[in-house]
Design a protein around this motif. Structure first.
Motif, PDB file in Angstrom:
ATOM      1  N   THR A 205      32.442  -7.221  -5.263  1.00 41.82           N
ATOM      2  CA  THR A 205      33.566  -8.014  -5.752  1.00 41.82           C
ATOM      3  C   THR A 205      33.057  -9.172  -6.604  1.00 41.82           C
ATOM      4  OG1 THR A 205      33.580  -9.550  -3.876  1.00 41.82           O
ATOM      5  CG2 THR A 205      34.839  -7.490  -3.641  1.00 41.82           C
ATOM      6  N   LEU A 206      33.982  -9.804  -7.302  1.00 44.56           N
ATOM      7  CA  LEU A 206      33.648 -11.007  -8.057  1.00 44.56           C
ATOM      8  C   LEU A 206      33.104 -12.073  -7.116  1.00 44.56           C
ATOM      9  CD1 LEU A 206      33.654 -12.872 -10.538  1.00 44.56           C
ATOM     10  CD2 LEU A 206      36.087 -13.300 -10.119  1.00 44.56           C
ATOM     11  N   LEU A 207      33.652 -12.161  -5.926  1.00 46.44           N
ATOM     12  CA  LEU A 207      33.176 -13.140  -4.954  1.00 46.44           C
ATOM     13  C   LEU A 207      31.726 -12.864  -4.575  1.00 46.44           C
ATOM     14  CD1 LEU A 207      33.978 -15.575  -3.214  1.00 46.44           C
ATOM     15  CD2 LEU A 207      34.654 -13.954  -1.412  1.00 46.44           C
ATOM     16  N   ASP A 208      31.374 -11.588  -4.381  1.00 41.20           N
ATOM     17  CA  ASP A 208      29.983 -11.215  -4.091  1.00 41.20           C
ATOM     18  C   ASP A 208      29.061 -11.684  -5.206  1.00 41.20           C
ATOM     19  OD1 ASP A 208      30.413  -9.833  -1.657  1.00 41.20           O
ATOM     20  OD2 ASP A 208      30.944  -7.995  -2.736  1.00 41.20           O
ATOM     21  N   LEU A 209      29.456 -11.354  -6.422  1.00 36.21           N
ATOM     22  CA  LEU A 209      28.634 -11.670  -7.578  1.00 36.21           C
ATOM     23  C   LEU A 209      28.490 -13.176  -7.747  1.00 36.21           C
ATOM     24  CD1 LEU A 209      28.985  -9.825 -10.995  1.00 36.21           C
ATOM     25  CD2 LEU A 209      28.307 -12.204 -10.844  1.00 36.21           C
ATOM     26  N   SER A 210      29.572 -13.905  -7.605  1.00 35.05           N
ATOM     27  CA  SER A 210      29.544 -15.354  -7.768  1.00 35.05           C
ATOM     28  C   SER A 210      28.680 -16.013  -6.700  1.00 35.05           C
ATOM     29  CB  SER A 210      30.966 -15.927  -7.717  1.00 35.05           C
ATOM     30  OG  SER A 210      31.737 -15.435  -8.790  1.00 35.05           O
ATOM     31  N   PHE A 211      28.769 -15.512  -5.471  1.00 36.84           N
ATOM     32  CA  PHE A 211      27.947 -16.052  -4.393  1.00 36.84           C
ATOM     33  C   PHE A 211      26.470 -15.839  -4.683  1.00 36.84           C
ATOM     34  CE2 PHE A 211      25.583 -15.614  -0.438  1.00 36.84           C
ATOM     35  CZ  PHE A 211      25.930 -16.781   0.230  1.00 36.84           C
ATOM     36  N   LEU A 212      26.118 -14.631  -5.143  1.00 36.74           N
ATOM     37  CA  LEU A 212      24.719 -14.329  -5.446  1.00 36.74           C
ATOM     38  C   LEU A 212      24.225 -15.171  -6.613  1.00 36.74           C
ATOM     39  CD1 LEU A 212      22.278 -12.630  -4.753  1.00 36.74           C
ATOM     40  CD2 LEU A 212      23.197 -10.774  -6.157  1.00 36.74           C
ATOM     41  N   TYR A 213      25.066 -15.347  -7.631  1.00 35.22           N
ATOM     42  CA  TYR A 213      24.689 -16.182  -8.779  1.00 35.22           C
ATOM     43  C   TYR A 213      24.436 -17.624  -8.325  1.00 35.22           C
ATOM     44  CZ  TYR A 213      24.786 -18.287 -13.432  1.00 35.22           C
ATOM     45  OH  TYR A 213      24.459 -18.976 -14.574  1.00 35.22           O
ATOM     46  N   SER A 214      25.297 -18.156  -7.474  1.00 34.91           N
ATOM     47  CA  SER A 214      25.133 -19.518  -6.981  1.00 34.91           C
ATOM     48  C   SER A 214      23.857 -19.650  -6.158  1.00 34.91           C
ATOM     49  CB  SER A 214      26.340 -19.919  -6.126  1.00 34.91           C
ATOM     50  OG  SER A 214      27.519 -19.957  -6.899  1.00 34.91           O
ATOM     51  N   GLU A 215      23.525 -18.620  -5.408  1.00 31.33           N
ATOM     52  CA  GLU A 215      22.294 -18.652  -4.607  1.00 31.33           C
ATOM     53  C   GLU A 215      21.067 -18.692  -5.508  1.00 31.33           C
ATOM     54  OE1 GLU A 215      20.423 -15.246  -2.055  1.00 31.33           O
ATOM     55  OE2 GLU A 215      21.823 -16.337  -0.760  1.00 31.33           O
ATOM     56  N   VAL A 216      21.090 -17.886  -6.559  1.00 31.29           N
ATOM     57  CA  VAL A 216      19.959 -17.865  -7.497  1.00 31.29           C
ATOM     58  C   VAL A 216      19.832 -19.199  -8.224  1.00 31.29           C
ATOM     59  CG1 VAL A 216      19.077 -16.801  -9.609  1.00 31.29           C
ATOM     60  CG2 VAL A 216      19.991 -15.360  -7.781  1.00 31.29           C
ATOM     61  N   MET A 217      20.950 -19.754  -8.680  1.00 36.61           N
ATOM     62  CA  MET A 217      20.912 -21.054  -9.359  1.00 36.61           C
ATOM     63  C   MET A 217      20.460 -22.162  -8.412  1.00 36.61           C
ATOM     64  SD  MET A 217      21.636 -20.531 -12.519  1.00 36.61           S
ATOM     65  CE  MET A 217      20.766 -18.959 -12.303  1.00 36.61           C
TER      66      MET A 217
ATOM     67  N   SER B 197      23.307  -5.660   7.214  1.00 38.59           N
ATOM     68  CA  SER B 197      23.924  -6.992   7.149  1.00 38.59           C
ATOM     69  C   SER B 197      25.174  -7.025   6.275  1.00 38.59           C
ATOM     70  CB  SER B 197      22.917  -8.010   6.612  1.00 38.59           C
ATOM     71  OG  SER B 197      22.624  -7.749   5.243  1.00 38.59           O
ATOM     72  N   GLY B 198      25.331  -6.028   5.418  1.00 38.47           N
ATOM     73  CA  GLY B 198      26.425  -6.020   4.465  1.00 38.47           C
ATOM     74  C   GLY B 198      26.185  -6.922   3.276  1.00 38.47           C
ATOM     75  N   GLU B 199      24.982  -7.519   3.198  1.00 37.30           N
ATOM     76  CA  GLU B 199      24.645  -8.461   2.136  1.00 37.30           C
ATOM     77  C   GLU B 199      24.389  -7.745   0.812  1.00 37.30           C
ATOM     78  OE1 GLU B 199      21.143 -11.831   1.288  1.00 37.30           O
ATOM     79  OE2 GLU B 199      20.818 -10.214   2.742  1.00 37.30           O
ATOM     80  N   LEU B 200      24.942  -8.300  -0.277  1.00 34.58           N
ATOM     81  CA  LEU B 200      24.599  -7.825  -1.613  1.00 34.58           C
ATOM     82  C   LEU B 200      23.180  -8.314  -1.914  1.00 34.58           C
ATOM     83  CD1 LEU B 200      26.055  -6.274  -3.939  1.00 34.58           C
ATOM     84  CD2 LEU B 200      26.436  -8.499  -4.990  1.00 34.58           C
ATOM     85  N   THR B 201      22.249  -7.399  -2.054  1.00 33.65           N
ATOM     86  CA  THR B 201      20.839  -7.777  -2.168  1.00 33.65           C
ATOM     87  C   THR B 201      20.421  -8.083  -3.599  1.00 33.65           C
ATOM     88  OG1 THR B 201      20.150  -5.473  -2.435  1.00 33.65           O
ATOM     89  CG2 THR B 201      20.262  -6.336  -0.187  1.00 33.65           C
ATOM     90  N   SER B 202      21.025  -7.389  -4.566  1.00 34.61           N
ATOM     91  CA  SER B 202      20.616  -7.539  -5.958  1.00 34.61           C
ATOM     92  C   SER B 202      21.660  -6.930  -6.861  1.00 34.61           C
ATOM     93  CB  SER B 202      19.269  -6.854  -6.216  1.00 34.61           C
ATOM     94  OG  SER B 202      19.356  -5.471  -5.889  1.00 34.61           O
ATOM     95  N   MET B 203      21.690  -7.385  -8.106  1.00 35.17           N
ATOM     96  CA  MET B 203      22.596  -6.782  -9.070  1.00 35.17           C
ATOM     97  C   MET B 203      22.147  -7.111 -10.480  1.00 35.17           C
ATOM     98  SD  MET B 203      24.374  -9.406 -10.653  1.00 35.17           S
ATOM     99  CE  MET B 203      25.677  -8.401 -11.294  1.00 35.17           C
TER     100      MET B 203
ATOM    101  N   LEU C 266      20.158 -10.654 -10.834  1.00 38.10           N
ATOM    102  CA  LEU C 266      20.170 -11.542  -9.674  1.00 38.10           C
ATOM    103  C   LEU C 266      19.612 -10.842  -8.439  1.00 38.10           C
ATOM    104  CD1 LEU C 266      23.843 -12.783 -10.180  1.00 38.10           C
ATOM    105  CD2 LEU C 266      21.764 -13.906 -11.006  1.00 38.10           C
ATOM    106  N   THR C 267      18.819 -11.575  -7.660  1.00 41.41           N
ATOM    107  CA  THR C 267      18.271 -11.063  -6.407  1.00 41.41           C
ATOM    108  C   THR C 267      18.476 -12.098  -5.310  1.00 41.41           C
ATOM    109  OG1 THR C 267      16.554  -9.826  -7.591  1.00 41.41           O
ATOM    110  CG2 THR C 267      16.194 -10.206  -5.247  1.00 41.41           C
ATOM    111  N   ALA C 268      18.973 -11.674  -4.167  1.00 42.64           N
ATOM    112  CA  ALA C 268      19.208 -12.581  -3.045  1.00 42.64           C
ATOM    113  C   ALA C 268      17.893 -13.164  -2.540  1.00 42.64           C
ATOM    114  CB  ALA C 268      19.921 -11.839  -1.913  1.00 42.64           C
ATOM    115  N   ASN C 269      17.959 -14.388  -2.045  1.00 43.10           N
ATOM    116  CA  ASN C 269      16.752 -15.086  -1.594  1.00 43.10           C
ATOM    117  C   ASN C 269      15.969 -14.276  -0.561  1.00 43.10           C
ATOM    118  OD1 ASN C 269      17.369 -17.246  -3.232  1.00 43.10           O
ATOM    119  ND2 ASN C 269      18.283 -18.486  -1.596  1.00 43.10           N
ATOM    120  N   ARG C 270      16.671 -13.712   0.394  1.00 42.06           N
ATOM    121  CA  ARG C 270      15.999 -13.021   1.503  1.00 42.06           C
ATOM    122  C   ARG C 270      15.271 -11.765   1.047  1.00 42.06           C
ATOM    123  NH1 ARG C 270      17.149  -9.558   5.836  1.00 42.06           N
ATOM    124  NH2 ARG C 270      19.237  -9.040   5.095  1.00 42.06           N
TER     125      ARG C 270
END
Length: 328
Positions: free
Chosen positions: A196-208, A245-251, A267-271
Motif C-alpha cells: 500500500t501507499l502507507l507501506d511505501l511511505s513508512f519505508l521511505y521515512s525509515e530510509v530517510m 513479520s509481515g514487514e515490507l523488506t524492500s521495494m 528502499l530497504t528496511a533497516n532490519r
C-alpha cells in the motif's frame, strides 16, 4: 545588428502551447523521457508551461517550465531531465549550422523566461551536452548574473533486450552476484503485489531517517503521485515482504516510457540491510523492466561516492547530463 542577423532572428518564434501539442512534440523527440511526458510532468510539477521554439513555423525545441509550488520556477521532486528537448529534425541539425541555430533558440527562450519568470532551472537530458550558450550568457557583462552549470551523472544499463538476465547479471560486481546467489540459497522473502501507499511511505521515512531527514508533507504527496502513476500503467513497483513479520523488506519503484525504465525509488528496511535483499530487489527490477520492453535501465543519478558506487556495482555505465540555473 546587420541585415543577415536580423533576417535569421526573424525566422524564429517562441510560443506557449498546450499539453496536446506538447505531447505530439514529446512523441517525436529523441530526448524525451517519462518525466517530460505531459501526462506525467503535469502531475509531478503542479504548474507546467510548455514553450516551443519554431523555425519558419516548424517546431524545433520544446522546453517545459515548472513551478512546483505554483509560483517559483524549479524542478519537481523525484524528476530528472526536465529541460529542453529537440525534435528529431532539430537534433540532426548539421554541425555547420548547429551553433548558430541552437544559439538563436536558447537565447530566445532565455530572454523570454527571465522576463516572464525572473529565473530558470532545468536539467538537460543525456545526449544534450552543448551548454556553451548558457556559459556565454552575460559573458562580456561581468556585473550581470551568469548561469550556474553543473555536470551531473546518472548510471545506465543499456541493451536489455539483446541479453538475458544471466548475461546482464554477469556484469555485476562479484559481491552483488554473491548476494543474489545467497538469496536463492537462503530463501529471502518472496515478491509481493500486496503493498500500500502507507507501506511505501513508512519505508521511505525509515530510509530517510538513517540520514536524519524528516519527510515533508510535500514529499508525501509526491510519493502518492508516483504510486498513482504506477497504478495508471506508467511503471511498476517491485516489492518483497517478510512472511513471518509481515514487514515490507524492500521495494523499487520504476517509471517507464520511451524504452527506458527509471528507478525513482530504491528502499530497504533497516532490519534487512546487509541481508542481500537490496541486490535481490534491484535484480528483479531489471528483470521487470526488461519484461515491460525497456532497453535501458536508468538508476537516476550517481552523484555521491557511496550511492554512485552502489549503482555502478550493477554494471551500469556513467552517463553525463547538465543542470543549469539562472541566476547562478
Amino acid at each position: 545588428m546587420c541585415a543577415t542577423e536580423s533576417s535569421l532572428m526573424n525566422k524564429f518564434s517562441f510560443d506557449l502551447v498546450g499539453d496536446g501539442e506538447a505531447k505530439t512534440f514529446w512523441e517525436d523527440s529523441p530526448h524525451a523521457s517519462v518525466f517530460t511526458n505531459p501526462a506525467v510532468l503535469s502531475r509531478l510539477g503542479s504548474h507546467v508551461d510548455w514553450w516551443v521554439a519554431r523555425k519558419k513555423g516548424e517546431p524545433l525545441c520544446l522546453w517545459p517550465v515548472c513551478r512546483p509550488d505554483g509560483a517559483t520556477v524549479g524542478l519537481p521532486e523525484f524528476s530528472y531531465y526536465v529541460g529542453p528537448m529537440w525534435s528529431q529534425k532539430g537534433s540532426k541539425t548539421p554541425a555547420h549550422r548547429w551553433l548558430a541555430e541552437s544559439t538563436r533558440v536558447y537565447e530566445g527562450l532565455i530572454h523570454l523566461f527571465i522576463e516572464r519568470y525572473g529565473a530558470m532551472h532545468a536539467e538537460l537530458p543525456p545526449g544534450v551536452t552543448d551548454v556553451r550558450v548558457f556559459d556565454w550568457w552575460n559573458y562580456h557583462e561581468p556585473k550581470k548574473p551568469r548561469f550556474s552549470i553543473r555536470a551531473r551523472y546518472t548510471a545506465c544499463i543499456r541493451g536489455l533486450q539483446a541479453r538475458n538476465i544471466d548475461e546482464i547479471a554477469a556484469d555485476f560486481r562479484f559481491v552483488r552476484r554473491y548476494e543474489i546467489r545467497q538469496a536463492v540459497k537462503c530463501g529471502l522473502p518472496a515478491r509481493t503485489a500486496e503493498w500500500t501507499l502507507l507501506d511505501l511511505s513508512f519505508l521511505y521515512s525509515e530510509v530517510m531517517g538513517r540520514q536524519d531527514l524528516t519527510v515533508s508533507d510535500t514529499t508525501k504527496r509526491e510519493i502518492a503521485v508516483l504510486v498513482d502513476l504506477v497504478a495508471d500503467g506508467m511503471g511498476e513497483v517491485i516489492a518483497f515482504r517478510d512472511s513471518e513479520s509481515g514487514e515490507l523488506t524492500s521495494m523499487v519503484l520504476l517509471l517507464q516510457d520511451k524504452g527506458v525504465a527509471n528507478m525513482v525509488l530504491n528502499l530497504t528496511a533497516n532490519r534487512w540491510r546487509g541481508s542481500g535483499i537490496a541486490a535481490w530487489t534491484v535484480y528483479h527490477a531489471i528483470q521487470a523492466a526488461q519484461a515491460r520492453g525497456a532497453d535501458v535501465f536508468d538508476f537516476n543519478g550517481a552523484n555521491s561516492p557511496d550511492r554512485g558506487d552502489d549503482k555502478h556495482s550493477y554494471g551500469a555505465a556513467p552517463e553525463l547530463f547538465f543542470e543549469v540555473r539562472y541566476p547562478g
